[in-house]
Each structure stands twice: as structure tokens, then as C-alpha cells.
Design an enzyme around this catalytic site. Structure first.
Site, PDB file in Angstrom:
ATOM      1  N   SER A 118     -30.596   1.712   8.186  1.00  0.00           N
ATOM      2  CA  SER A 118     -30.669   2.703   6.965  1.00  0.00           C
ATOM      3  C   SER A 118     -30.782   0.991   5.719  1.00  0.00           C
ATOM      4  O   SER A 118     -31.074   0.329   6.159  1.00  0.00           O
ATOM      5  CB  SER A 118     -29.142   3.046   6.380  1.00  0.00           C
ATOM      6  OG  SER A 118     -29.214   3.534   4.715  1.00  0.00           O
ATOM      7  N   TYR A 151     -19.843   2.858   4.141  1.00  0.00           N
ATOM      8  CA  TYR A 151     -20.974   2.836   5.037  1.00  0.00           C
ATOM      9  C   TYR A 151     -21.926   1.736   5.549  1.00  0.00           C
ATOM     10  O   TYR A 151     -22.849   1.432   5.778  1.00  0.00           O
ATOM     11  CB  TYR A 151     -21.625   4.550   4.544  1.00  0.00           C
ATOM     12  CG  TYR A 151     -23.001   4.632   4.556  1.00  0.00           C
ATOM     13  CD1 TYR A 151     -23.879   6.182   5.513  1.00  0.00           C
ATOM     14  CD2 TYR A 151     -24.795   4.470   4.588  1.00  0.00           C
ATOM     15  CE1 TYR A 151     -24.478   6.715   5.748  1.00  0.00           C
ATOM     16  CE2 TYR A 151     -25.781   4.296   4.767  1.00  0.00           C
ATOM     17  CZ  TYR A 151     -25.835   5.558   5.330  1.00  0.00           C
ATOM     18  OH  TYR A 151     -27.146   6.607   5.917  1.00  0.00           O
TER      19      TYR A 151
HETATM   20  N1  LIG Z   1     -30.611  10.714   5.556  1.00  0.00           N
HETATM   21  C1  LIG Z   1     -30.587   9.926   4.994  1.00  0.00           C
HETATM   22  O1  LIG Z   1     -30.805  10.315   3.876  1.00  0.00           O
HETATM   23  C2  LIG Z   1     -30.647   8.655   5.867  1.00  0.00           C
HETATM   24  C3  LIG Z   1     -31.071   7.343   5.370  1.00  0.00           C
HETATM   25  C4  LIG Z   1     -30.718   5.962   5.884  1.00  0.00           C
HETATM   26  C5  LIG Z   1     -29.981   5.834   7.291  1.00  0.00           C
HETATM   27  N2  LIG Z   1     -29.437   7.721   7.678  1.00  0.00           N
HETATM   28  C6  LIG Z   1     -28.993   7.796   8.741  1.00  0.00           C
HETATM   29  O2  LIG Z   1     -30.106   8.101   9.852  1.00  0.00           O
HETATM   30  C7  LIG Z   1     -28.512   9.566  10.299  1.00  0.00           C
HETATM   31  C8  LIG Z   1     -27.950  10.882  10.732  1.00  0.00           C
HETATM   32  O3  LIG Z   1     -28.148  11.101   9.560  1.00  0.00           O
HETATM   33  P1  LIG Z   1     -28.967  12.655   8.839  1.00  0.00           P
HETATM   34  O4  LIG Z   1     -29.485  12.737   7.383  1.00  0.00           O
HETATM   35  O5  LIG Z   1     -29.968  13.153   9.532  1.00  0.00           O
HETATM   36  O6  LIG Z   1     -27.818  13.963   8.755  1.00  0.00           O
HETATM   37  P2  LIG Z   1     -27.347  15.313   8.740  1.00  0.00           P
HETATM   38  O7  LIG Z   1     -25.676  15.023   8.199  1.00  0.00           O
HETATM   39  O8  LIG Z   1     -28.568  15.408   9.148  1.00  0.00           O
HETATM   40  O9  LIG Z   1     -27.581  15.321  11.089  1.00  0.00           O
HETATM   41  C9  LIG Z   1     -26.095  14.328  11.441  1.00  0.00           C
HETATM   42  C10 LIG Z   1     -25.539  14.461  12.775  1.00  0.00           C
HETATM   43  O10 LIG Z   1     -24.152  13.824  13.421  1.00  0.00           O
HETATM   44  C11 LIG Z   1     -23.915  14.505  13.841  1.00  0.00           C
HETATM   45  N3  LIG Z   1     -21.404  14.084  13.836  1.00  0.00           N
HETATM   46  C12 LIG Z   1     -21.230  13.932  12.614  1.00  0.00           C
HETATM   47  N4  LIG Z   1     -19.980  13.735  12.748  1.00  0.00           N
HETATM   48  C13 LIG Z   1     -20.227  13.605  14.561  1.00  0.00           C
HETATM   49  C14 LIG Z   1     -19.523  12.751  15.504  1.00  0.00           C
HETATM   50  N5  LIG Z   1     -17.815  12.820  15.580  1.00  0.00           N
HETATM   51  N6  LIG Z   1     -19.403  13.197  17.271  1.00  0.00           N
HETATM   52  C15 LIG Z   1     -21.123  13.630  17.167  1.00  0.00           C
HETATM   53  N7  LIG Z   1     -21.604  13.789  16.148  1.00  0.00           N
HETATM   54  C16 LIG Z   1     -21.436  13.748  14.937  1.00  0.00           C
HETATM   55  C17 LIG Z   1     -23.565  16.026  13.087  1.00  0.00           C
HETATM   56  O11 LIG Z   1     -23.025  16.922  13.255  1.00  0.00           O
HETATM   57  C18 LIG Z   1     -25.054  15.903  12.208  1.00  0.00           C
HETATM   58  O12 LIG Z   1     -25.369  16.807  13.204  1.00  0.00           O
HETATM   59  C19 LIG Z   1     -26.859   8.769  10.098  1.00  0.00           C
HETATM   60  O13 LIG Z   1     -26.844   7.991  10.534  1.00  0.00           O
HETATM   61  C20 LIG Z   1     -27.492   8.399   8.593  1.00  0.00           C
HETATM   62  O14 LIG Z   1     -26.646   6.964   8.141  1.00  0.00           O
HETATM   63  C21 LIG Z   1     -30.088   9.058   6.786  1.00  0.00           C
END
Ligand SMILES: NC(=O)c1ccc[n+]([C@@H]2O[C@H](COP(=O)([O-])OP(=O)(O)OC[C@H]3O[C@@H](n4cnc5c(N)ncnc54)[C@H](O)[C@@H]3O)[C@@H](O)[C@H]2O)c1
Length: 250
Positions: A132, A145
Site C-alpha cells: 500500500s 496497518y
Molecule cells: N482498497 C484499497 O484502497 C487498498 C489500498 C492499498 C492496499 N490495499 C490492500 O489490498 C489488499 C486487498 O484489499 P481490498 O481493498 O481488495 O479488500 P477487500 O475487503 O475487498 O478484500 C479482502 C479479501 O481478503 C479476505 N480475507 C480477509 N481476512 C481473511 C483471512 N483471515 N483469511 C483469508 N482471507 C481473508 C476477505 O474475505 C476478502 O475477500 C489488502 O492487503 C489491502 O491492504 C487496499
């Protein structure tokens, strides 16, 4: 997507049932990889795996004892699963801090550890860590985080140094805010905390640092994952690629 560059490769995408992970699974499948959609949301993982002709892996990545005993035969590992918890350090629940560190740093370590023997044996591997902008910058109220993502950056670089002679690369991607369920929930939370309408949260709270005032789309992150997984990216390792609309240019 550009061609079936990943034919014959097997990819595991954690958190693959939703958001960025689902977009990555689609991109890797479109490039020809066999995709394993790994998620605690078993139904979501199964639905996407069906759509992509891949397989679902219902797994709770907080179960580190099970991960420590694991052996993975994948060529591409996308460490993506993540959660968020917001609060000042003095009120931050220790259990929430530990949960985030476990899911977003220890589990990636254990999955890399489980994957490397197969990758080393084949002389090829791609570790792609969805970090991130918070892997390289801090924000208040996100102690767990930001700590986890900074740790993931270190893990990725060590993996790159150890894997180089075995044909294994390891890289991070550093998105700004991406349009996913994780962020949709934050928009509602931030509107409540700041006492402003949800429509004003992006401009007034989330995108103040960005030169480009829009959310990143999951498909934009996935396209970079697809390229990092390809042979074209063979000399890219130990790197961190920002996709943050200029946030970290300051
Ligand atoms: N959305 C953003 O703005 C953003 C920005 C930078 C980085 N990220 C990173 O991208 C990644 C994905 O984020 P997203 O926004 O797509 O989130 P999201 O909530 O849409 O998806 C996250 C997924 O992780 C799964 N998950 C959660 N806990 C779990 C566990 N214990 N075991 C297995 N699976 C599990 C959830 O079921 C879900 O399908 C994360 O690492 C997040 O930190 C997101």
C-alpha cells in the site's frame, strides 16, 4: 491483458474472492494461468474459481499453525488478503493489532516459506505482495496497518535477495485508495467521524495528498500484477511500485 503469457503457470491469490484480489485472479487467468482463489469467504472463492476455471481454497489465513505445516506448489503467489482497523494508539485494541500483523505479515511470510521449495526446484517464481502507499508512508490512526505494510516491504526485499539466484522475484505494489469494499466501508466511517457527507470524503479526507483526485480501480492494480508475473519482469525484484495518483511524490 496482453497475450497468454502465463500459460502453464499456477497462481495462488490470497483474498481472491473480493476487490483487488478478485481483479488479480481475473487478470492472471486471462493471461493463461491456472488460478487458486484463496479466501476465508469460501462461497465467494468458489464462485470466482468456477467463473475462471480455477480452484477455490477456503482458508483462514489467521490459522498460522496450519500455514506453518503447508507446502504450496505454485509458480506465482499474490499476497493480497488484508483488513483495516482504525483508532488512536492509546485506544487500539491489542488483539486487533495482533490480528492485522498476523494476517498481513506473518501469513505472507508463511506462504512464501511454503512456496519457495517448489519455485526453487523449477528455477522460476513470482512473489507479488499487495502492499500500500501505507507501506512507504504513515497516516494517523492506522498503527497496525502501517506497521504490517512496512514489515511486508522488508519481507519482500529479503525474499528478493534470497530468491534471485533461483529465478524467483519478489516485489510490492503500493496503491493509494482503490475502489473496493474495504474502502467503501472506510468512506462511510470517515463521513461519520468527520461529520461530513460521504460525497465529500474523497476530496476532503482521502485524496488530499493525491495529484489525481480519483480512486484507483482494482483492474489497474491487477494489470501491474499481471506484468510482474510475466517473463518480461524477470529483472524486476526487490522493488516497490507505487500506483497512488502522486500521493507519495510529496
Ligand atoms: N482498497 C484499497 O484502497 C487498498 C489500498 C492499498 C492496499 N490495499 C490492500 O489490498 C489488499 C486487498 O484489499 P481490498 O481493498 O481488495 O479488500 P477487500 O475487503 O475487498 O478484500 C479482502 C479479501 O481478503 C479476505 N480475507 C480477509 N481476512 C481473511 C483471512 N483471515 N483469511 C483469508 N482471507 C481473508 C476477505 O474475505 C476478502 O475477500 C489488502 O492487503 C489491502 O491492504 C487496499
Amino acid at each position: 491483458m496482453s497475450g497468454k503469457t502465463l500459460n502453464g503457470r499456477k497462481a495462488v491469490v490470497t483474498g481472491g474472492a473480493s476487490g483487488i484480489g478478485a481483479a488479480c485472479a481475473r487478470e492472471l487467468a486471462a493471461r493463461g494461468a491456472k488460478v487458486v482463489v484463496a479466501d476465508v469467504d469460501e462461497a465467494g472463492a468458489a464462485a470466482l474459481a468456477d467463473e475462471l476455471g480455477g480452484t477455490a481454497w477456503g482458508v483462514d489465513l489467521l490459522d498460522v499453525d496450519a500455514l506453518a505445516a503447508l507446502s504450496l506448489d505454485c509458480d506465482i503467489l499474490v499476497n493480497n488478503a488484508g483488513i483495516q482497523h482504525i483508532g488512536p494508539i492509546e485506544d487500539f485494541e491489542p488483539a486487533a493489532f495482533r490480528r492485522i500483523l498476523t494476517l498481513m505479515l506473518e501469513a505472507p511470510f508463511l506462504l512464501v516459506r511454503a512456496s519457495l521449495p517448489h519455485m526453487y526446484a523449477n528455477g522460476f517464481g513470482r512473489i507479488i505482495n499487495v502492499s500500500s502507499v501505507h507501506g512507504i508512508r504513515a497516516s494517523p490512526f492506522k498503527s497496525a496497518y502501517v506497521s504490517a505494510k512496512h514489515g511486508l516491504e522488508g519481507l519482500s526485499k529479503v525474499t528478493a535477495l534470497e530468491g534471485g539466484e533461483h529465478g524467483v522475484t519478489s516485489n510490492c505494489i503500493n496503491p493509494g485508495y482503490v475502489r473496493t469494499p474495504l474502502v467503501e466501508k472506510q468512506i462511510a466511517d470517515q463521513a461519520r467521524v468527520h461529520g461530513i457527507p460521504e460525497s465529500e470524503v474523497l476530496a476532503k479526507v482521502m485524496l488530499t495528498e493525491s495529484a489525481i483526485k480519483r480512486l484507483v480501480e482494482p483492474e489497474e492494480v491487477a494489470s501491474l500484477v499481471g506484468w510482474l508475473a510475466s517473463d518480461d519482469a524477470g529483472m524486476v525484484t526487490g522493488a516497490s511500485y507505487t500506483m497512488d495518483g502522486g500521493w507519495s511524490a510529496r
